[in-house]
Write a protein that holds these residues in place. Sequence first.
Motif, PDB file in Angstrom:
ATOM      1  N   GLU A 168       0.837  -1.207   0.000  1.00 13.70           N
ATOM      2  CA  GLU A 168       0.000   0.000   0.000  1.00 13.70           C
ATOM      3  C   GLU A 168       0.872   1.258   0.000  1.00 13.70           C
ATOM      4  O   GLU A 168       0.610   2.208  -0.724  1.00 13.70           O
ATOM      5  N   LEU A 169       1.900   1.242   0.836  1.00 15.50           N
ATOM      6  CA  LEU A 169       2.787   2.401   0.919  1.00 15.50           C
ATOM      7  C   LEU A 169       3.603   2.585  -0.355  1.00 15.50           C
ATOM      8  O   LEU A 169       3.803   3.701  -0.817  1.00 15.50           O
ATOM      9  N   GLU A 227       1.572   4.161  -2.873  1.00 16.03           N
ATOM     10  CA  GLU A 227       1.401   5.580  -2.581  1.00 16.03           C
ATOM     11  C   GLU A 227       2.635   6.358  -3.043  1.00 16.03           C
ATOM     12  O   GLU A 227       2.530   7.411  -3.656  1.00 16.03           O
ATOM     13  N   ASN A 228       3.808   5.847  -2.727  1.00 13.27           N
ATOM     14  CA  ASN A 228       5.047   6.507  -3.104  1.00 13.27           C
ATOM     15  C   ASN A 228       6.165   5.471  -3.076  1.00 13.27           C
ATOM     16  O   ASN A 228       6.653   5.113  -2.011  1.00 13.27           O
ATOM     17  N   TYR A 253       9.465   5.984  -0.975  1.00 10.78           N
ATOM     18  CA  TYR A 253       9.610   5.955   0.487  1.00 10.78           C
ATOM     19  C   TYR A 253      10.802   5.060   0.830  1.00 10.78           C
ATOM     20  O   TYR A 253      10.923   3.955   0.281  1.00 10.78           O
ATOM     21  N   ASP A 256      11.631   4.765   6.445  1.00  9.21           N
ATOM     22  CA  ASP A 256      10.365   5.474   6.652  1.00  9.21           C
ATOM     23  C   ASP A 256       9.175   4.518   6.649  1.00  9.21           C
ATOM     24  O   ASP A 256       8.245   4.666   7.432  1.00  9.21           O
ATOM     25  N   ARG A 290       9.052   2.978   9.966  1.00  6.44           N
ATOM     26  CA  ARG A 290       8.508   3.889  10.982  1.00  6.44           C
ATOM     27  C   ARG A 290       6.988   3.973  10.888  1.00  6.44           C
ATOM     28  O   ARG A 290       6.294   3.983  11.902  1.00  6.44           O
ATOM     29  N   MET A 291       6.478   4.032   9.670  1.00  2.06           N
ATOM     30  CA  MET A 291       5.038   4.214   9.494  1.00  2.06           C
ATOM     31  C   MET A 291       4.230   2.984   9.837  1.00  2.06           C
ATOM     32  O   MET A 291       3.057   3.072  10.166  1.00  2.06           O
ATOM     33  N   THR A 292       4.853   1.803   9.698  1.00  2.00           N
ATOM     34  CA  THR A 292       4.093   0.575   9.890  1.00  2.00           C
ATOM     35  C   THR A 292       4.418  -0.115  11.201  1.00  2.00           C
ATOM     36  O   THR A 292       3.822  -1.123  11.529  1.00  2.00           O
ATOM     37  N   ASP A 293       5.384   0.451  11.928  1.00  7.67           N
ATOM     38  CA  ASP A 293       5.801  -0.163  13.174  1.00  7.67           C
ATOM     39  C   ASP A 293       6.451  -1.531  12.939  1.00  7.67           C
ATOM     40  O   ASP A 293       6.383  -2.412  13.787  1.00  7.67           O
ATOM     41  N   ARG A 330      -3.690  27.062   5.405  1.00  6.60           N
ATOM     42  CA  ARG A 330      -4.027  27.029   6.826  1.00  6.60           C
ATOM     43  C   ARG A 330      -3.135  27.981   7.614  1.00  6.60           C
ATOM     44  O   ARG A 330      -1.981  28.221   7.246  1.00  6.60           O
ATOM     45  N   LEU A 331      -3.650  28.505   8.702  1.00  2.73           N
ATOM     46  CA  LEU A 331      -2.835  29.328   9.594  1.00  2.73           C
ATOM     47  C   LEU A 331      -1.753  28.427  10.189  1.00  2.73           C
ATOM     48  O   LEU A 331      -1.985  27.237  10.408  1.00  2.73           O
ATOM     49  N   SER A 332      -0.570  29.015  10.449  1.00  4.31           N
ATOM     50  CA  SER A 332       0.491  28.150  10.961  1.00  4.31           C
ATOM     51  C   SER A 332       0.235  27.695  12.394  1.00  4.31           C
ATOM     52  O   SER A 332       0.813  26.723  12.853  1.00  4.31           O
TER      53      SER A 332
END
Lengths: 385, 161
Positions: free
Chosen positions: B8-9, B12-13, B16, B20, B23-26, B156-158
């Motif tokens: 899936e990741l 997406e890209n 990666y 990374d 990190r994202m999937t543990d 968006r406001l920071s």
Amino acid sequence: MTFELSDRVQTVPPSGIRRFFEIAEERDDVISLGVGEPDFATPWAARDAAITSLEQGKTSYTANRGRRDLREAIADYVADRFDLGYDPDEEIIVTAGASEAVDLAFRAFVDPGDTVAIAQPSYISYEPGVIFAGGEVLPVSTDEEDDFRLTVEGLEEAGADEADMLVLCYPNNPTGAIMPAEDLEPIAEFAREHDLMVLSDEIYAELTYDGEHTSIATFEGMRERTIVFNGFSKAHAMTGLRLGYALGPADAIAAMNKIHQYTMLSAPTTAQYAALEALDSCESDVREMVSQYDRRRQFVLSRFREIGMDVFEAKGAFYCFPEVPEGFTAEEFAEEVLREQGVAVVPGDVFGAGGDGHLRISYATGLEDLREALARIEAFVDDHA
Amino acid sequence: MSEREVLELLRENARYSTADIARMTDLEEDEVEAAIEELEATGVVCGYQAVVDWDKLEDERVRAEVELNVRLDRETGYDDISQRLARFPQVKALRLVSGDYDFDMEVEGDSIREVSQFISEKVAPVPEITQTVTHYVMTSYKENGIELGDGEDDERLSFSP
């Protein structure tokens, strides 16, 4: 002439984040982890429905409590997702953001001199809301060692047994803490025992990454003393459309509607059409956003651990709440990391008791920016080690 | 199950880093590497490519969607025809589809002339092909799930509560 400000307005200090804006203005490469709203646009189907409603000239007021079809959709949604049963005719009011609903509740149920216990750290609007309504705030601090969950000991220590009302926000802004059922149960018991009314802000309910969200209103004897707040800002990425709602017993919602009908008349009509479509057809968009947040959450938590900053395992909303390294206050860290590295974060003390020494990190930002921001924080921490 | 998450990741890209993705999937980094190896070895992942907005480049790139109708006989099936066509490097995608025509073929070349010649000289003469309809791509708005054009700025406001 000079305006004589009311005591209530004067009592509320200016926003603690204000001056950070000015520092952020000085740089043009700021990456902000200080944002309390989704980076996603509203799901296209919902935006499209809003546009269509405008094309059809659906621009008049709606019923004070919101369109009947939207209230029905909300009733079905909260029953399905959170096991909450509310009657669309009498027990639901649609408001201009959940914020309006929270304000209505303070004004409808707080008398001058009433004490409102607020579990903190928490969203910054509750305290001013209570003060504007003439009430007294009783902060109830939560701690990192409890994963920022509210405990009966914490309530007792603060003297909340004497309070009239308790305000909860789980999943929590700013900590990312959640309250699983087993932790809510004793809180519900405390509320019943000491006859507290409960305002439960569940705006981040969909953004729960471990198990399912449980509402305190689902516990025995709690429905009749609880107002639940939710809305479309977070899960459906609709902050600017301003649409939320409150759920509660008929007489309580009627009291809130009494204020709402004179001050707001009805929530934004265009947003109501968007919200109806959001509930109707955007569930997969919500699931996709939640899964993106979850990945970023794990990414950010991993990076903070690698950097060597202590961070508890946040399991909800889109925030985590790391500890600032030794030698800094939260405010100093936030100011210096912004000046030196151009990363905007919010110091935890802004959010009340128990927030000092921490930073609110929002991961409602794309992975590229998160990666870069964390690299800059790492460089900052290394520079000051 | 970790393979599914990694896939899936990558979808997406694909750029990666394994760190990374871990990190994202543990997951551990070597688990991610093993998952990617497995995906590649089994052919589930058969390549990685950039998604290009050709309008942003000076040089022309001509693309066409070609509808193909074919007539089968006892000796020749869809697979036989598809193999003959797919081997041409000009053919970027080839799919058997339901509806009014049989194959949906994407062709790419440096000029309209090149693409036209390819279709008239290499594709149309294939005996089983009874008809071709060529649609030249004029503008592309979205490729591989990515909207093309200039992205919108984050307004968006920071800081917000």
